[in-house]
Design a protein around this motif. Structure first.
Motif, mmCIF file in Angstrom:
data_model
loop_
_atom_site.group_PDB
_atom_site.id
_atom_site.type_symbol
_atom_site.label_atom_id
_atom_site.label_comp_id
_atom_site.label_asym_id
_atom_site.label_seq_id
_atom_site.Cartn_x
_atom_site.Cartn_y
_atom_site.Cartn_z
ATOM 1 N N LEU A 102 0.835 -1.200 0.000
ATOM 2 C CA LEU A 102 0.000 0.000 0.000
ATOM 3 C C LEU A 102 0.873 1.254 0.000
ATOM 4 O O LEU A 102 1.580 1.538 0.957
ATOM 5 N N THR A 103 0.864 1.997 -1.120
ATOM 6 C CA THR A 103 1.630 3.244 -1.183
ATOM 7 C C THR A 103 0.866 4.350 -0.471
ATOM 8 O O THR A 103 -0.343 4.244 -0.223
ATOM 9 N N ILE A 104 1.569 5.439 -0.168
ATOM 10 C CA ILE A 104 0.920 6.544 0.536
ATOM 11 C C ILE A 104 -0.173 7.160 -0.330
ATOM 12 O O ILE A 104 -1.208 7.606 0.179
ATOM 13 N N GLU A 105 0.032 7.170 -1.652
ATOM 14 C CA GLU A 105 -1.001 7.712 -2.544
ATOM 15 C C GLU A 105 -2.270 6.867 -2.504
ATOM 16 O O GLU A 105 -3.381 7.378 -2.597
ATOM 17 N N GLU A 106 -2.078 5.549 -2.365
ATOM 18 C CA GLU A 106 -3.232 4.661 -2.295
ATOM 19 C C GLU A 106 -3.890 4.702 -0.920
ATOM 20 O O GLU A 106 -5.084 4.449 -0.790
ATOM 21 N N PHE A 107 -3.093 5.052 0.084
ATOM 22 C CA PHE A 107 -3.612 5.012 1.457
ATOM 23 C C PHE A 107 -4.462 6.220 1.822
ATOM 24 O O PHE A 107 -5.549 6.090 2.371
ATOM 25 N N ILE A 108 -3.981 7.421 1.504
ATOM 26 C CA ILE A 108 -4.631 8.620 2.043
ATOM 27 C C ILE A 108 -6.037 8.808 1.489
ATOM 28 O O ILE A 108 -6.349 8.402 0.377
ATOM 29 N N ASP A 109 -6.861 9.442 2.296
ATOM 30 C CA ASP A 109 -8.234 9.768 1.919
ATOM 31 C C ASP A 109 -8.218 11.115 1.207
ATOM 32 O O ASP A 109 -7.911 12.150 1.817
ATOM 33 N N ASN A 110 -8.534 11.129 -0.080
ATOM 34 C CA ASN A 110 -8.471 12.353 -0.882
ATOM 35 C C ASN A 110 -9.777 13.133 -0.895
ATOM 36 O O ASN A 110 -9.969 14.000 -1.747
ATOM 37 N N ASP A 111 -10.660 12.858 0.041
ATOM 38 C CA ASP A 111 -11.923 13.584 0.132
ATOM 39 C C ASP A 111 -11.626 15.056 0.435
ATOM 40 O O ASP A 111 -11.106 15.401 1.503
ATOM 41 N N THR A 112 -11.952 15.934 -0.512
ATOM 42 C CA THR A 112 -11.620 17.358 -0.359
ATOM 43 C C THR A 112 -12.440 18.050 0.729
ATOM 44 O O THR A 112 -12.132 19.175 1.104
ATOM 45 N N LYS A 113 -13.470 17.382 1.228
ATOM 46 C CA LYS A 113 -14.264 17.960 2.317
ATOM 47 C C LYS A 113 -13.627 17.684 3.682
ATOM 48 O O LYS A 113 -14.100 18.187 4.704
ATOM 49 N N LYS A 114 -12.556 16.894 3.689
ATOM 50 C CA LYS A 114 -11.887 16.550 4.945
ATOM 51 C C LYS A 114 -10.511 17.206 5.078
ATOM 52 O O LYS A 114 -10.080 17.550 6.179
ATOM 53 N N PHE A 115 -9.817 17.355 3.958
ATOM 54 C CA PHE A 115 -8.446 17.865 4.040
ATOM 55 C C PHE A 115 -7.989 18.292 2.655
ATOM 56 O O PHE A 115 -8.516 17.823 1.635
ATOM 57 N N SER A 116 -7.022 19.177 2.611
ATOM 58 C CA SER A 116 -6.396 19.586 1.358
ATOM 59 C C SER A 116 -4.938 19.149 1.413
ATOM 60 O O SER A 116 -4.127 19.740 2.122
ATOM 61 N N TRP A 117 -4.611 18.102 0.672
ATOM 62 C CA TRP A 117 -3.275 17.523 0.732
ATOM 63 C C TRP A 117 -2.285 18.321 -0.111
ATOM 64 O O TRP A 117 -2.617 18.829 -1.174
ATOM 65 N N THR A 118 -1.067 18.413 0.397
ATOM 66 C CA THR A 118 0.043 18.984 -0.354
ATOM 67 C C THR A 118 1.202 17.999 -0.281
ATOM 68 O O THR A 118 1.170 17.028 0.491
ATOM 69 N N ARG A 119 2.212 18.258 -1.057
ATOM 70 C CA ARG A 119 3.399 17.396 -1.011
ATOM 71 C C ARG A 119 3.988 17.375 0.398
ATOM 72 O O ARG A 119 4.427 16.343 0.898
ATOM 73 N N GLU A 120 3.964 18.555 1.047
ATOM 74 C CA GLU A 120 4.544 18.651 2.388
ATOM 75 C C GLU A 120 3.746 17.849 3.412
ATOM 76 O O GLU A 120 4.325 17.189 4.292
ATOM 77 N N SER A 121 2.414 17.901 3.325
ATOM 78 C CA SER A 121 1.606 17.161 4.297
ATOM 79 C C SER A 121 1.732 15.657 4.091
ATOM 80 O O SER A 121 1.687 14.878 5.050
#
Length: 760
Positions: free
Chosen positions: A427-446
């Protein structure tokens, strides 16, 4: 064929307009396609004595889309009937990576040929389903190509690679990748192609951030130059920012070095500008699919021509709408129908808008690369860049607190879950994280912080007042972990109790005309576009407070003593202070003469400050301007006529703003009147108040734009300007105050003397 085209037509009219800019796909008007086909043929005959239709002249459209360029070449009448079959079967080539577009292109090209040949239906074997850039990455890629499920496609790809391509035409994709990190769609990398860019365009670029040199249309130029080797023609219609932006100076140098002739036809259409500049840019040549300047570039390599490259330029003109532009292009007979201007690049590799040599003799505001250069300010910083404005900015203190707390709670839960799943190595980090924009705004740093098991800690001490856009303050959660870049701002505004002043100026890479605005509170990166902020002084932690046990800071002067000494000597005024110099700079930056004479320089580099003849006039003007610009919330409002309705309503409801607008029609607004809401109308606004332009538009229009109720479609977060102040009349009075600021600003600016700079 009919069914496929109908399906595509339905797709094109519905989903495509919304997807086009995001995917970097732009529909090319047929007028532009015909111009490119004719121009390529003319240039080929002029340079090499052969045309597109002659034997062994191989033509490639590497990003064919729906096949329009090959179709129009077949239908152009350039190909003699006796040459048609040979050309179609052996000398026309096209690539496409999107499966639907690939099939449409094949059908369109085959149908066009069949309509001309009238013989048996023949498939078009010159088209390849491929990523053009990846296809050219070398033997390692092609070794595995025949193992795919499309062996005939592999065979056509290998055959194309073996051909000597003389002509490359088309419309390369403008960009590939993600708009936000939540898209989980990182830009593709091409090792050989990108290395070629690093060794050429990037090597000679003077810009600090060179990321845009790897945009797809730039890759397409680099790829094409390599593909035709030392002889041939490239004719693209593409994003045109490379002809003038600072980061592209290395590309401009290389184009002149690599090609014997370069023709640039500027179609304009940059909608990232505003005001009069936007009106001059005219309509978008490709409609809603593009926001950038569009150019047609004809690049010629003729090994028999020695000496310097001949560079020709033509601008389609100001104030033309889309239809007018296309009509002009339609009636041109290729490059021979244009009255070209031959231009000579300067030493900075400017093609248009050449810099003024006098500018180099002035004192630069700041220099982070060369510490030995004389500068007016020792330190400076970009404004805060959050990359999640919706979450960390708000007119409401409680709302920004609520939004950020929930954002951090969700992020921390992701940290915990990720660590609990570390054993799942598949499981890569890209596959793991929840990309729901109503919960968080991901950046490379986060994402990086998540991998490092770095949790966030919410603390209201980080909620500070910030100036988000001109004359628009909001609350900001100012904290390094959840702001993408805070640069040197902590040294300028370490906390809310320590005062400072910064002059914010337009930064390199901005598409807006130069402007400056002073602030006494923390500025956003786009408060002034790509803002670079020059403080009166900076703050350093006291040596007795290195363990951060208290908040003791020591003030550091930011204008060097050597500069003070030079100003005093130049003007023979021993009482000039550093504060006088600070306001002198602000006065100079508002000089109409300065901004006009050095407009090209200011687009490409940081401001440089001359020794104007009348120091006192500019210093006093800067001080007076600062008083209006800093105290805009408390000055006496301009006596705008205020018409009101039902006064029995509660004041908060009566003065609540949803969205202000001008009276009159949308295309013909009456700017003397602002419809504030259904209860209030403001009229008799002097039109000269709109002459005060800051960051691309009038200060009044900034208030109308920013002070409206908004809901972010991705996060669902609302932002209500009525929450900023407890005073229900705050916004209506702010409009009046900004009218006053605008009028007073123009009074001061109009009275500024000429520079009459002193030569040192």
């Amino acid at each position: 064929q009919k069914i496929i085209i109908e399906l595509y037509d339905k797709f094109f009219k519905t989903a495509f307009p919304r997807m086009s800019e995001r995917l970097g796909i732009v529909y090319t008007p047929v007028e532009v396609v015909d111009f490119i086909v004719k121009s390529a043929d003319e240039a080929l005959r002029q340079e090499f004595g052969v045309g597109l239709t002659d034997e062994n002249v191989h033509v490639l459209d590497p990003f064919t889309g729906t096949g329009t360029f090959i179709v129009r070449l077949l239908q152009s009448g350039l190909i003699k009937p006796e040459d048609l079959v040979r050309k179609y079967q052996h000398e026309l080539h096209a690539n496409e990576i999107v499966l639907l577009a690939y099939y449409i292109a094949a059908v369109n090209i085959e149908a066009a040929f069949h309509g001309l040949d009238k013989g048996d239906y023949q498939p078009f074997n010159g088209i390849v389903l491929t990523d053009t850039f990846q296809m050219s990455e070398g033997k390692d890629y092609m070794d595995g190509y025949e193992d795919t499920m499309l062996p005939k496609n592999s065979e056509r790809a290998k055959k194309q690679l073996e051909q000597s391509i003389q002509v490359i035409i088309g419309n390369p994709p403008y960009s590939v990748g993600q708009i936000s990190a939540n898209d989980n769609n990182q830009n593709l990398k091409y090792s050989q192609l990108d290395e070629n860019i690093r060794n050429t365009y990037a090597k000679y670029s003077t810009a600090t951030n060179k990321n845009s040199l790897y945009d797809s249309y730039i890759r397409a130029i680099r790829w094409a130059s390599t593909r035709i080797k030392d002889k041939g023609i490239v004719c693209y219609v593409s994003n045109g920012s490379f002809i003038d932006t600072n980061v592209m100076d290395g590309l401009r140098k290389c184009l002149v070095d690599e090609f014997s002739s370069v023709y640039i036809f500027n179609l304009r259409g940059n909608t990232r500008t505003s005001g009069e500049t936007a009106r001059k840019e005219g309509g978008q040549t490709f409609g809603s699919g593009s926001r950038a300047t569009i150019v047609i570039s004809l690049l010629i390599k003729n090994p028999e021509k020695t000496g310097q490259c001949k560079l020709f330029y033509h601008d389609i003109g100001d104030y033309l709408n889309r239809d007018e532009k296309l009509n002009i292009i339609k009636y041109l007979t290729g490059i021979s129908g244009i009255k070209w201007t031959q231009i000579k690049p300067n030493d900075s590799h400017d093609w248009i808008n050449h810099r003024d040599p006098a500018f180099d003799k002035f004192i630069v505001l700041g220099n982070k690369k060369d510490k030995t250069e004389k500068v007016i300010f020792s330190s400076y910083s970009a404004g805060v860049q959050t990359n999640r404005d919706t979450w960390v900015y708000s007119f409401s203190y409680p709302n920004v607190s609520f939004n950020v707390k929930h954002m951090i709670d969700f992020y921390n839960s992701q940290v915990d879950e990720y660590n609990n799943n570390l054993n799942n190595k598949r499981l890569t980090i890209e596959e793991f994280i929840d990309n729901d924009t109503k919960k968080f705004s991901w950046t490379r740093e986060s994402r990086r912080d998540l991998e490092k098991n770095k949790k966030g800690i919410f603390n209201t001490i980080h909620i500070v007042s910030s100036i988000y856009r001109p004359y628009c303050k909001q609350w900001l959660y100012f904290q390094r972990q959840f702001n993408k870049c805070i640069y040197q701002i902590p040294r300028i505004f370490p906390n809310q109790t320590l005062q400072n002043l910064v002059i914010c100026v337009t930064g390199r890479g901005s598409t807006k005309d130069f402007s400056a605005l002073i602030s006494n509170t923390l500025p956003d990166l786009e408060m002034i576009s790509k803002s670079q902020c020059f403080p009166l002084h900076t703050y350093e932690k006291s040596k007795n407070d290195l363990l951060n046990k208290s908040n003791e800071y020591v003030t550091q002067e930011n204008i060097p003593d050597t500069i003070l000494k030079e100003f005093r000597a130049t003007y023979n005024q021993p009482k000039i202070s550093k504060e006088d110099i600070f306001y002198y700079v602000y006065g100079i930056l508002h000089s109409p003469e300065y901004k006009t004479r050095f407009a090209a320089d200011l687009k490409k580099m940081l401001p440089r400050i001359p020794f104007a003849k009348d120091f006192n006039a500019f210093s006093q003007a800067g001080r007076d301007l600062a008083q209006w610009h800093l105290n805009y919330e408390t000055i006496e409002p301009y006596p705008v006529q205020e018409s009101t309705g039902d006064l029995t309503k509660e004041p908060k409801e009566f003065y609540r703003v949803q969205k202000m607008k001008f009276a009159g029609k949308t295309r013909e607004p009456d700017k003397t009147t602002i419809i504030y809401n259904s209860n209030v109308t403001l009229s008799e606004i002097p039109l000269e108040a709109y002459d005060y332009i800051v960051n691309g538009k009038s200060a009044i229009e900034w208030i109308i734009e920013r002070y409206q109720f908004t809901t972010d479609k991705n996060s669902g977060i609302t932002n209500n300007p009525n929450d900023w102040s407890e005073n229900p009349r705050y916004i209506v009075d702010l409009v009046k105050r900004i009218v006053q600021v605008s009028i007073e600003t123009m009074k001061i600016v109009d009275k500024l003397p000429g520079l009459e700079e002193i030569n040192m």
